[in-house]
Design a protein around this motif. Structure first.
Motif, PDB file in Angstrom:
ATOM      1  N   UNK A 418      -8.229  67.187  10.015  1.00 31.26           N
ATOM      2  CA  UNK A 418      -8.447  69.015  11.065  1.00 31.26           C
ATOM      3  C   UNK A 418      -9.373  68.820  11.991  1.00 31.26           C
ATOM      4  N   UNK A 419     -10.134  67.674  12.414  1.00 31.92           N
ATOM      5  CA  UNK A 419     -10.237  67.527  14.332  1.00 31.92           C
ATOM      6  C   UNK A 419      -9.001  66.333  14.637  1.00 31.92           C
ATOM      7  N   UNK A 420      -8.698  65.819  14.020  1.00 26.20           N
ATOM      8  CA  UNK A 420      -7.593  64.768  15.211  1.00 26.20           C
ATOM      9  C   UNK A 420      -6.054  66.021  15.122  1.00 26.20           C
ATOM     10  N   UNK A 421      -6.079  66.604  14.216  1.00 28.64           N
ATOM     11  CA  UNK A 421      -5.068  67.017  14.419  1.00 28.64           C
ATOM     12  C   UNK A 421      -4.627  67.784  15.564  1.00 28.64           C
ATOM     13  N   UNK A 422      -6.557  68.800  16.031  1.00 28.21           N
ATOM     14  CA  UNK A 422      -6.369  69.418  17.443  1.00 28.21           C
ATOM     15  C   UNK A 422      -5.978  68.263  18.610  1.00 28.21           C
ATOM     16  N   UNK A 423      -6.395  67.040  18.909  1.00 23.70           N
ATOM     17  CA  UNK A 423      -5.934  66.218  19.511  1.00 23.70           C
ATOM     18  C   UNK A 423      -5.438  64.767  19.276  1.00 23.70           C
ATOM     19  N   UNK A 433     -14.723  56.653  11.595  1.00 27.14           N
ATOM     20  CA  UNK A 433     -15.014  56.295  12.657  1.00 27.14           C
ATOM     21  C   UNK A 433     -14.566  56.560  14.015  1.00 27.14           C
ATOM     22  N   UNK A 434     -13.105  56.411  13.901  1.00 30.22           N
ATOM     23  CA  UNK A 434     -12.104  56.305  15.128  1.00 30.22           C
ATOM     24  C   UNK A 434     -11.983  58.164  16.043  1.00 30.22           C
ATOM     25  N   UNK A 435     -13.415  59.419  15.383  1.00 35.96           N
ATOM     26  CA  UNK A 435     -13.717  60.338  15.723  1.00 35.96           C
ATOM     27  C   UNK A 435     -15.001  60.508  16.760  1.00 35.96           C
ATOM     28  N   UNK A 436     -15.415  59.424  16.536  1.00 37.57           N
ATOM     29  CA  UNK A 436     -16.614  59.190  17.324  1.00 37.57           C
ATOM     30  C   UNK A 436     -17.093  60.696  17.366  1.00 37.57           C
ATOM     31  N   UNK A 437     -17.894  61.337  18.873  1.00 38.09           N
ATOM     32  CA  UNK A 437     -18.162  62.255  19.299  1.00 38.09           C
ATOM     33  C   UNK A 437     -18.163  63.667  17.952  1.00 38.09           C
ATOM     34  N   UNK A 438     -16.249  63.844  18.525  1.00 40.49           N
ATOM     35  CA  UNK A 438     -15.448  64.763  18.114  1.00 40.49           C
ATOM     36  C   UNK A 438     -15.662  65.058  16.446  1.00 40.49           C
ATOM     37  N   UNK A 440     -18.301  63.509  14.829  1.00 42.43           N
ATOM     38  CA  UNK A 440     -19.949  64.318  14.747  1.00 42.43           C
ATOM     39  C   UNK A 440     -20.143  65.836  15.150  1.00 42.43           C
ATOM     40  N   UNK A 441     -19.112  65.373  15.529  1.00 40.80           N
ATOM     41  CA  UNK A 441     -19.580  67.624  15.570  1.00 40.80           C
ATOM     42  C   UNK A 441     -19.292  68.326  14.772  1.00 40.80           C
ATOM     43  N   UNK A 442     -17.743  67.778  14.217  1.00 40.51           N
ATOM     44  CA  UNK A 442     -16.713  68.228  13.208  1.00 40.51           C
ATOM     45  C   UNK A 442     -17.403  69.036  12.090  1.00 40.51           C
ATOM     46  N   UNK A 443     -18.114  67.639  11.574  1.00 40.45           N
ATOM     47  CA  UNK A 443     -19.192  67.590  10.416  1.00 40.45           C
ATOM     48  C   UNK A 443     -20.349  68.386  10.511  1.00 40.45           C
ATOM     49  N   UNK A 444     -20.784  69.080  11.741  1.00 41.50           N
ATOM     50  CA  UNK A 444     -22.044  69.748  12.435  1.00 41.50           C
ATOM     51  C   UNK A 444     -21.900  71.471  12.409  1.00 41.50           C
ATOM     52  N   UNK A 445     -19.963  71.410  12.483  1.00 46.53           N
ATOM     53  CA  UNK A 445     -20.286  72.552  12.765  1.00 46.53           C
ATOM     54  C   UNK A 445     -20.588  73.925  12.547  1.00 46.53           C
ATOM     55  N   UNK A 446     -20.874  73.879  11.756  1.00 45.55           N
ATOM     56  CA  UNK A 446     -21.683  74.778  10.379  1.00 45.55           C
ATOM     57  C   UNK A 446     -23.381  75.083  11.365  1.00 45.55           C
ATOM     58  N   UNK A 447     -23.183  73.893  11.239  1.00 42.45           N
ATOM     59  CA  UNK A 447     -25.160  73.913  11.489  1.00 42.45           C
ATOM     60  C   UNK A 447     -25.411  74.758  12.708  1.00 42.45           C
ATOM     61  N   UNK A 448     -26.268  75.642  11.841  1.00 38.83           N
ATOM     62  CA  UNK A 448     -26.682  77.140  13.407  1.00 38.83           C
ATOM     63  C   UNK A 448     -27.068  76.426  14.675  1.00 38.83           C
ATOM     64  N   UNK A 449     -27.668  75.606  14.937  1.00 40.21           N
ATOM     65  CA  UNK A 449     -28.427  74.374  16.244  1.00 40.21           C
ATOM     66  C   UNK A 449     -27.541  74.402  16.821  1.00 40.21           C
TER      67      UNK A 449
END
Length: 541
Positions: A418-423, A433-438, A440-449
């Motif tokens: 889902x992340x890699x297909x965007x860019x 590990x190849x996605x790095x920050x992107x 991590x943000x995808x894994x946390x995308x449902x976090x309200x914070x």
């Protein structure tokens, strides 16, 4: 089922005549198609086979040779049996020549010691035959309705087999011409036992007719195919010789499966569907025991036990022209699944390949213990890109040792895809590990914070663009992607430098920040990446 000679002898009207079997006692399971009363000697040419003949013998000859010929002719035309009432022609017993000839030809021969109204016997037996025929007609009508509805609804092979198992109470399987199980309904039997050594057992059952029963295996087998193109066999496991209803059931199911195959358009092949069903079953915990999933996978030629298991997910790359319509998307996804299966075969990688949904193709690769995942994935990617022209991304989850952990590996691969297909950046495959920050943000995308953080950083800018139809969010992204190099960013934005600088000053006023400050720009960049994760189905900024 037609009544047997034994069923006729059990009728009250017959029992009152004190019946006695004097020949053919081992043939009392012979079916009775009709009851015929006849007192003439040359009755055989009037029969069609399956008749139970009733006679008092009054017109039979005294000559023993002619009596023997009379019995032999009845047997030769397929009469199911002969009942002789004693007292008129033959007083206490039948001549020995009659008994011996009946025994020699396997014709059940019964005597009635008491006078018995033959009309009562014919009425009782015919009523039973007609009742059975009506039952068969009702059953046939029910089968017609069930399988017509399945055909109209375009039911999957699994749904067709489910109905067969429900109607018969027996296990039923669908295999391809390579004797690999495409679908299976166990009817409560143990799956592992049912599918054990399936290919070798199936190859041993060779039948000449399109529908036939193999007594040695207890299999009722019917060929599945149409227009001269047979592609599989439907197998109903029977504990005894199948009834006519079982045969009709198997043939109607085979016809429904063949019709469904003819009507398929841009859908998964049966093999892909079988693989997809197994993968979905693993992901949804549909199997009570991992051994059941292993048995089903082994039956389609993919061993899972004793292997390293790696899950992969393929997604079609996003098109600049926008997403294709539903039918075109399904067609492309089906082509991707077929190409993936072909690439796995070319790379000699036994695998389960099937669509997970309308956007993803799932692959479960069982690798030998000493095989490394990276070379296998690279080989698969290279072969697949040579077969499939439309851009796609291949994402892989972690290597696991147990079927119980496959679900976790697949979820990880889905998130990576889902992340890699965007860019996509042209890698053969992607891992977390190849996605790095992107990533991590995808894994946390449902976090309200994280959502609150992105809104706090970008809210005023997004509101400004929404109210004025502006594109300042795009300008900010271009600036940050260019490493804050204003000259490069202006060129990528197709703007003159003064025009681009003017937009940057407007951005600073709206966001109340300094775009020359590295930490401020880092915060804004993270917020933009997080926003992409939220907008999973929206175009990128």
């Amino acid at each position: 089922m037609l009544p047997t000679i034994a069923d006729v002898l059990a009728l009250d009207t017959v029992r009152r005549g004190n019946p006695r079997v004097v020949a053919g006692a081992d043939r009392l399971d012979t079916r009775v198609r009709w009851v015929h009363v006849g007192e003439v000697t040359d009755i055989a040419h009037l029969l069609r086979g399956g008749e139970l003949v009733l006679t008092t013998g009054i017109a039979l000859p005294d000559d023993h040779d002619k009596l023997a010929a009379y019995v032999a002719e009845l047997a030769s035309v397929g009469a199911s049996g002969l009942i002789v009432e004693l007292g008129r022609k033959f007083v206490r017993e039948l001549p020995r020549c009659v008994v011996d000839t009946a025994e020699e030809h396997g014709l059940p021969l019964i005597t009635l010691a008491r006078e018995t109204p033959f009309v009562q016997i014919t009425e009782s037996v015919h009523a039973r035959i007609i009742d059975r025929q009506l039952e068969e007609l009702r059953a046939s009508e029910q089968l017609h309705e069930v399988f017509t509805e399945l055909s109209v609804e375009g039911a999957s092979p699994a749904e067709v087999l489910s109905q067969v198992a429900r109607l018969s109470g027996r296990p039923v399987l669908l295999e391809n011409l390579a004797h690999q199980v495409l679908a299976c309904e166990t009817a409560g039997r143990d799956t592992g036992t049912l599918l054990a050594s399936w290919e070798s057992r199936s190859r041993a059952v060779v039948l000449q007719q399109r529908t036939a029963y193999d007594a040695a295996s207890g299999w009722l087998v019917t060929v599945v195919g149409a227009r001269g193109q047979d592609w599989g066999r439907l197998i109903l496991l029977c504990d005894a010789e199948p009834t006519p209803r079982d045969i009709v059931l198997a043939e109607r199911a085979a016809t429904t499966l063949a019709l469904g195959r003819l009507l398929e358009r841009h859908q998964e092949s049966l093999e892909r569907q079988a693989h997809g069903t197994i993968i979905t079953g693993i992901l949804t915990h549909a199997y009570a025991d991992p051994d059941e999933a292993a048995a089903r996978a082994r039956a389609v030629g993919v061993p899972l036990t004793g292997r390293k298991l790696i899950s992969a997910v393929l997604r079609l790359a996003e098109s600049p022209e926008g997403a294709p319509d539903g039918q075109e998307q399904l067609a492309r996804l089906g082509e991707l699944a077929d190409a993936t299966a072909a690439a796995c075969r070319d790379a000699r990688l036994p695998s389960l390949v099937g669509a997970l949904d309308q956007n993803r193709v799932g692959v479960l690769l069982p690798l030998p213990p000493r095989t490394f995942a990276e070379p296998a994935l690279t080989s698969l990617s290279e072969r697949l890109r040579a077969l499939f022209a439309i851009p796609f991304v291949l994402a892989a989850g972690s290597v696991v040792e147990s079927i119980r952990d496959v679900r976790r590996s697949f979820l990880e691969a889905e998130q990576v895809a889902d992340v890699a297909v965007r860019q996509p950046d042209g890698r053969p495959f992607y891992r977390l590990p190849d996605l790095r920050l992107r990533g991590l943000l995808h894994l946390l995308r449902d976090d309200a914070r994280l959502q609150t953080f992105a809104e706090r950083e970008l809210g005023p800018l997004l509101a400004h663009d929404a109210q004025r139809g502006g594109d300042l969010a795009r300008i900010l992204r271009i600036y940050l992607d260019a490493g804050r190099n204003k000259a490069v960013a202006a060129q990528k934005a197709h703007l003159s430098r003064p025009a681009f600088y003017d937009r940057l000053r407007r951005l600073e006023r709206i966001l109340d920040t300094d775009l020359d400050d590295a930490e401020s720009c880092l915060s804004l960049h993270v917020a933009l990446l997080a926003l992409e994760s939220f907008r999973r189905d929206a175009p990128r900024i």
